[in-house]
Design a protein around this motif. Structure first.
Motif, PDB file in Angstrom:
ATOM      1  N   PRO A 134       0.827  -1.217   0.000  1.00  0.00           N
ATOM      2  CA  PRO A 134       0.000   0.000   0.000  1.00  0.00           C
ATOM      3  C   PRO A 134       0.855   1.258   0.000  1.00  0.00           C
ATOM      4  O   PRO A 134       2.051   1.214   0.311  1.00  0.00           O
ATOM      5  N   GLU A 135       0.231   2.380  -0.326  1.00  0.00           N
ATOM      6  CA  GLU A 135       0.966   3.644  -0.343  1.00  0.00           C
ATOM      7  C   GLU A 135       1.364   4.074   1.066  1.00  0.00           C
ATOM      8  O   GLU A 135       2.407   4.704   1.265  1.00  0.00           O
ATOM      9  N   SER A 136       0.525   3.763   2.038  1.00  0.00           N
ATOM     10  CA  SER A 136       0.852   4.079   3.432  1.00  0.00           C
ATOM     11  C   SER A 136       0.545   2.855   4.290  1.00  0.00           C
ATOM     12  O   SER A 136      -0.365   2.087   3.976  1.00  0.00           O
ATOM     13  N   TRP A 137       1.295   2.706   5.351  1.00  0.00           N
ATOM     14  CA  TRP A 137       1.144   1.533   6.215  1.00  0.00           C
ATOM     15  C   TRP A 137       0.350   1.890   7.452  1.00  0.00           C
ATOM     16  O   TRP A 137       0.753   2.758   8.237  1.00  0.00           O
ATOM     17  N   PRO A 138      -0.808   1.241   7.670  1.00  0.00           N
ATOM     18  CA  PRO A 138      -1.656   1.555   8.828  1.00  0.00           C
ATOM     19  C   PRO A 138      -1.058   1.022  10.127  1.00  0.00           C
ATOM     20  O   PRO A 138      -0.208   0.119  10.120  1.00  0.00           O
ATOM     21  N   SER A 139      -1.523   1.541  11.232  1.00  0.00           N
ATOM     22  CA  SER A 139      -1.071   1.049  12.530  1.00  0.00           C
ATOM     23  C   SER A 139      -1.761  -0.269  12.860  1.00  0.00           C
ATOM     24  O   SER A 139      -2.916  -0.499  12.494  1.00  0.00           O
ATOM     25  N   VAL A 140      -1.025  -1.140  13.559  1.00  0.00           N
ATOM     26  CA  VAL A 140      -1.520  -2.481  13.885  1.00  0.00           C
ATOM     27  C   VAL A 140      -1.208  -2.793  15.342  1.00  0.00           C
ATOM     28  O   VAL A 140      -0.101  -2.513  15.824  1.00  0.00           O
ATOM     29  N   CYS A 141      -2.178  -3.375  16.038  1.00  0.00           N
ATOM     30  CA  CYS A 141      -1.953  -3.913  17.374  1.00  0.00           C
ATOM     31  C   CYS A 141      -2.131  -5.426  17.307  1.00  0.00           C
ATOM     32  O   CYS A 141      -3.137  -5.916  16.792  1.00  0.00           O
ATOM     33  N   ALA A 155      -2.107  -7.537   1.919  1.00  0.00           N
ATOM     34  CA  ALA A 155      -3.218  -8.282   1.315  1.00  0.00           C
ATOM     35  C   ALA A 155      -4.559  -7.665   1.694  1.00  0.00           C
ATOM     36  O   ALA A 155      -5.461  -7.536   0.860  1.00  0.00           O
ATOM     37  N   ALA A 156      -4.710  -7.297   2.969  1.00  0.00           N
ATOM     38  CA  ALA A 156      -5.974  -6.711   3.418  1.00  0.00           C
ATOM     39  C   ALA A 156      -6.194  -5.332   2.821  1.00  0.00           C
ATOM     40  O   ALA A 156      -7.292  -5.001   2.352  1.00  0.00           O
ATOM     41  N   ARG A 157      -5.162  -4.520   2.828  1.00  0.00           N
ATOM     42  CA  ARG A 157      -5.289  -3.120   2.396  1.00  0.00           C
ATOM     43  C   ARG A 157      -5.542  -3.035   0.888  1.00  0.00           C
ATOM     44  O   ARG A 157      -6.446  -2.322   0.443  1.00  0.00           O
ATOM     45  N   THR A 158      -4.749  -3.735   0.110  1.00  0.00           N
ATOM     46  CA  THR A 158      -4.888  -3.628  -1.343  1.00  0.00           C
ATOM     47  C   THR A 158      -6.033  -4.480  -1.869  1.00  0.00           C
ATOM     48  O   THR A 158      -6.561  -4.210  -2.953  1.00  0.00           O
ATOM     49  N   GLY A 159      -6.439  -5.510  -1.123  1.00  0.00           N
ATOM     50  CA  GLY A 159      -7.542  -6.357  -1.573  1.00  0.00           C
ATOM     51  C   GLY A 159      -8.896  -5.935  -1.054  1.00  0.00           C
ATOM     52  O   GLY A 159      -9.918  -6.478  -1.473  1.00  0.00           O
ATOM     53  N   GLY A 160      -8.920  -4.988  -0.124  1.00  0.00           N
ATOM     54  CA  GLY A 160     -10.185  -4.504   0.419  1.00  0.00           C
ATOM     55  C   GLY A 160     -10.868  -5.502   1.334  1.00  0.00           C
ATOM     56  O   GLY A 160     -12.096  -5.521   1.429  1.00  0.00           O
ATOM     57  N   PHE A 161     -10.082  -6.305   2.068  1.00  0.00           N
ATOM     58  CA  PHE A 161     -10.656  -7.306   2.963  1.00  0.00           C
ATOM     59  C   PHE A 161     -10.722  -6.773   4.389  1.00  0.00           C
ATOM     60  O   PHE A 161      -9.809  -6.087   4.864  1.00  0.00           O
ATOM     61  N   ASP A 162     -11.809  -7.127   5.080  1.00  0.00           N
ATOM     62  CA  ASP A 162     -11.939  -6.790   6.499  1.00  0.00           C
ATOM     63  C   ASP A 162     -11.284  -7.841   7.385  1.00  0.00           C
ATOM     64  O   ASP A 162     -10.890  -7.541   8.514  1.00  0.00           O
ATOM     65  N   VAL A 163     -11.209  -9.069   6.898  1.00  0.00           N
ATOM     66  CA  VAL A 163     -10.538 -10.166   7.597  1.00  0.00           C
ATOM     67  C   VAL A 163      -9.618 -10.868   6.606  1.00  0.00           C
ATOM     68  O   VAL A 163     -10.058 -11.247   5.520  1.00  0.00           O
ATOM     69  N   VAL A 164      -8.363 -10.999   6.969  1.00  0.00           N
ATOM     70  CA  VAL A 164      -7.430 -11.844   6.226  1.00  0.00           C
ATOM     71  C   VAL A 164      -6.854 -12.838   7.226  1.00  0.00           C
ATOM     72  O   VAL A 164      -6.216 -12.451   8.200  1.00  0.00           O
ATOM     73  N   SER A 165      -7.115 -14.097   6.981  1.00  0.00           N
ATOM     74  CA  SER A 165      -6.725 -15.146   7.928  1.00  0.00           C
ATOM     75  C   SER A 165      -5.929 -16.221   7.200  1.00  0.00           C
ATOM     76  O   SER A 165      -6.216 -16.558   6.045  1.00  0.00           O
ATOM     77  N   GLN A 166      -4.931 -16.745   7.883  1.00  0.00           N
ATOM     78  CA  GLN A 166      -4.143 -17.837   7.335  1.00  0.00           C
ATOM     79  C   GLN A 166      -4.253 -19.063   8.239  1.00  0.00           C
ATOM     80  O   GLN A 166      -4.136 -18.943   9.466  1.00  0.00           O
ATOM     81  N   MET A 167      -4.486 -20.206   7.615  1.00  0.00           N
ATOM     82  CA  MET A 167      -4.485 -21.469   8.337  1.00  0.00           C
ATOM     83  C   MET A 167      -3.036 -21.849   8.602  1.00  0.00           C
ATOM     84  O   MET A 167      -2.315 -22.281   7.702  1.00  0.00           O
ATOM     85  N   ALA A 168      -2.582 -21.633   9.838  1.00  0.00           N
ATOM     86  CA  ALA A 168      -1.180 -21.898  10.172  1.00  0.00           C
ATOM     87  C   ALA A 168      -0.813 -23.342   9.856  1.00  0.00           C
ATOM     88  O   ALA A 168      -1.621 -24.254  10.044  1.00  0.00           O
ATOM     89  N   TYR A 214       7.994  -4.479   9.991  1.00  0.00           N
ATOM     90  CA  TYR A 214       6.772  -3.788   9.553  1.00  0.00           C
ATOM     91  C   TYR A 214       7.054  -2.292   9.442  1.00  0.00           C
ATOM     92  O   TYR A 214       7.520  -1.672  10.409  1.00  0.00           O
ATOM     93  N   PRO A 215       6.760  -1.678   8.285  1.00  0.00           N
ATOM     94  CA  PRO A 215       7.109  -0.262   8.084  1.00  0.00           C
ATOM     95  C   PRO A 215       6.262   0.714   8.899  1.00  0.00           C
ATOM     96  O   PRO A 215       6.689   1.846   9.136  1.00  0.00           O
ATOM     97  N   GLY A 216       5.064   0.312   9.311  1.00  0.00           N
ATOM     98  CA  GLY A 216       4.195   1.196  10.065  1.00  0.00           C
ATOM     99  C   GLY A 216       4.354   1.008  11.564  1.00  0.00           C
ATOM    100  O   GLY A 216       5.244   0.305  12.047  1.00  0.00           O
TER     101      GLY A 216
END
Length: 387
Positions: A34-41, A152-165, A65-67
């Protein structure tokens, strides 16, 4: 013969009509940044996890993580020094800021994990993050894991992105049961359907869930799913029901470090939530047992019985169904780096899962159903009736 034919018909439909569940190429969407990196907790619920934290927690603290990002580990009543160890690891390894909190015992109507998640999200709100990463204490992340999830979430427009570990597979019983666990999950919740707009199929994998904070608030997460034993599926459904977009796929660089060295450990992993998956319904239990028998057990039985009885049609139908079954299992074995000769043994594993499901129902009716680390949770309607 006709039972074998019915099994073959079921496998023909599963092969082509169940969202190609058996394919393992559903991985993180576009890696365009993405153009800017959002904050994440990052919120990590942890109960008696001192054995795995030295392997998993440093991988979170070391995220590239850049943000702005920080980690909130919630010590859910541990007796093994989990919280103290987490602080020591943060002092030793540095990296992302770490806050350790403790919510106390969960009130009636809450599972311990979701009560801990609620506390962690409450702590995170003071930082006003755009995204929350909910991850289990036994999950190790590659250094670019958070970066890839957010992209993936930001550029794909997803509210949930989950990976099966990727679960640990080391030893005979883990080889027999673990790949099949993910295979059966994908059969119930085909990953391709989950990410498709307009599809009602919703699921996530609780070990790694990136959740947009605004979507969490709109769906009242975790309060809306506070009684859910299978909380990851309930979370995804709550978000999707409120117009959110959900994506789930297999992981690269997100791995569980929790060992399951004994058959009893794996048995408990499955049986503690199998009956909850069936909504504690005896009717659904009976249908599931019958379905497992028809789809997975009939093919080898038809081959053996047909050979003994000299029935070529029964042998042919059973062998064909068995071949399709094994063929759909091979991709998952490859994903788990296991030999393809394990594929014909899937009926044996399915029989174990059938027994685990029945055992889950028996435990529930004896009051020992969804038990985990010293806590047992009643079905949701039982809590409502008590309230």
């Amino acid at each position: 013969m006709w039972t074998a034919v019915a099994s073959l018909a079921a496998w023909s439909w599963l092969l082509l009509g169940q969202g190609f569940f058996w394919r393992t190429d559903v991985r993180l969407p576009s890696r365009r940044e993405p153009e800017s990196w959002p904050s994440v907790c990052v919120v990590v619920p942890a109960r008696d996890e001192a054995a795995v934290l030295p392997v998993s927690l440093p991988t979170l603290l070391a995220q590239d993580y850049p943000g702005r990002a920080e980690v909130f580990l919630v010590d859910d009543g541990s007796t093994d020094g989990t919280g103290r160890l987490a602080r020591e690891l943060a002092d030793r390894h540095g990296g992302l800021p770490l806050t350790v909190g403790s919510p106390g015992e969960p009130p009636a109507g809450w599972t311990g994990k979701l009560w801990a998640v609620r506390h962690g999200i409450g702590l995170a709100r003071a930082r006003a993050p755009e995204y929350l990463l909910l991850t289990d204490a036994d999950i190790a992340h590659a250094s670019d894991s958070l970066r890839r999830l957010v992209a993936a979430a930001r550029t794909g427009g997803f509210d949930v992105v989950s990976q099966m570990a990727r679960l640990r597979v080391d030893g005979f019983w883990e080889r027999m049961i673990v790949p099949a666990f993910v295979y059966f999950f994908a059969q119930l919740y085909p990953f391709r359907r989950i990410g498709r707009d307009g599809s009602r199929t919703a699921a996530a994998a609780g070990g790694c869930v990136l959740l947009r904070a605004e979507a969490a608030e709109r769906a009242r997460i975790p309060d809306a799913v506070r009684q859910a034993v299978i909380d990851d599926v309930a979370l995804a459904r709550a978000v999707k029901d409120r117009g959110g977009r959900v994506w789930l796929g297999l992981a690269d660089g997100v791995e569980s470090v929790r060992p399951y060295p004994r058959p009893a450990d794996l048995w408990h992993m499955v049986s503690r939530c199998a009956y909850a998956q069936l909504r504690h319904s005896p009717v659904l239990l009976a249908g599931t047992v019958a379905g497992l028998a028809l789809v997975y057990l009939v093919p080898p039985v038809a081959v053996v019985a047909g050979t003994a009885a000299g029935s070529a049609p029964a042998v042919a139908a059973g062998a064909a169904a068995w071949l399709v079954m094994a063929g759909t299992y091979v991709p998952m074995l490859r994903y788990y780096r296991q030999p393809p000769w394990l594929a014909p043994l899937l009926p044996f594993t399915a029989f174990l899962y059938l027994l685990m499901t029945v055992d889950s129902a028996v435990r529930h009716h004896r009051g020992r159903g969804a038990a985990w680390k010293g806590r047992t949770y009643p079905r949701p309607d039982a809590v409502s009736e008590e309230g």
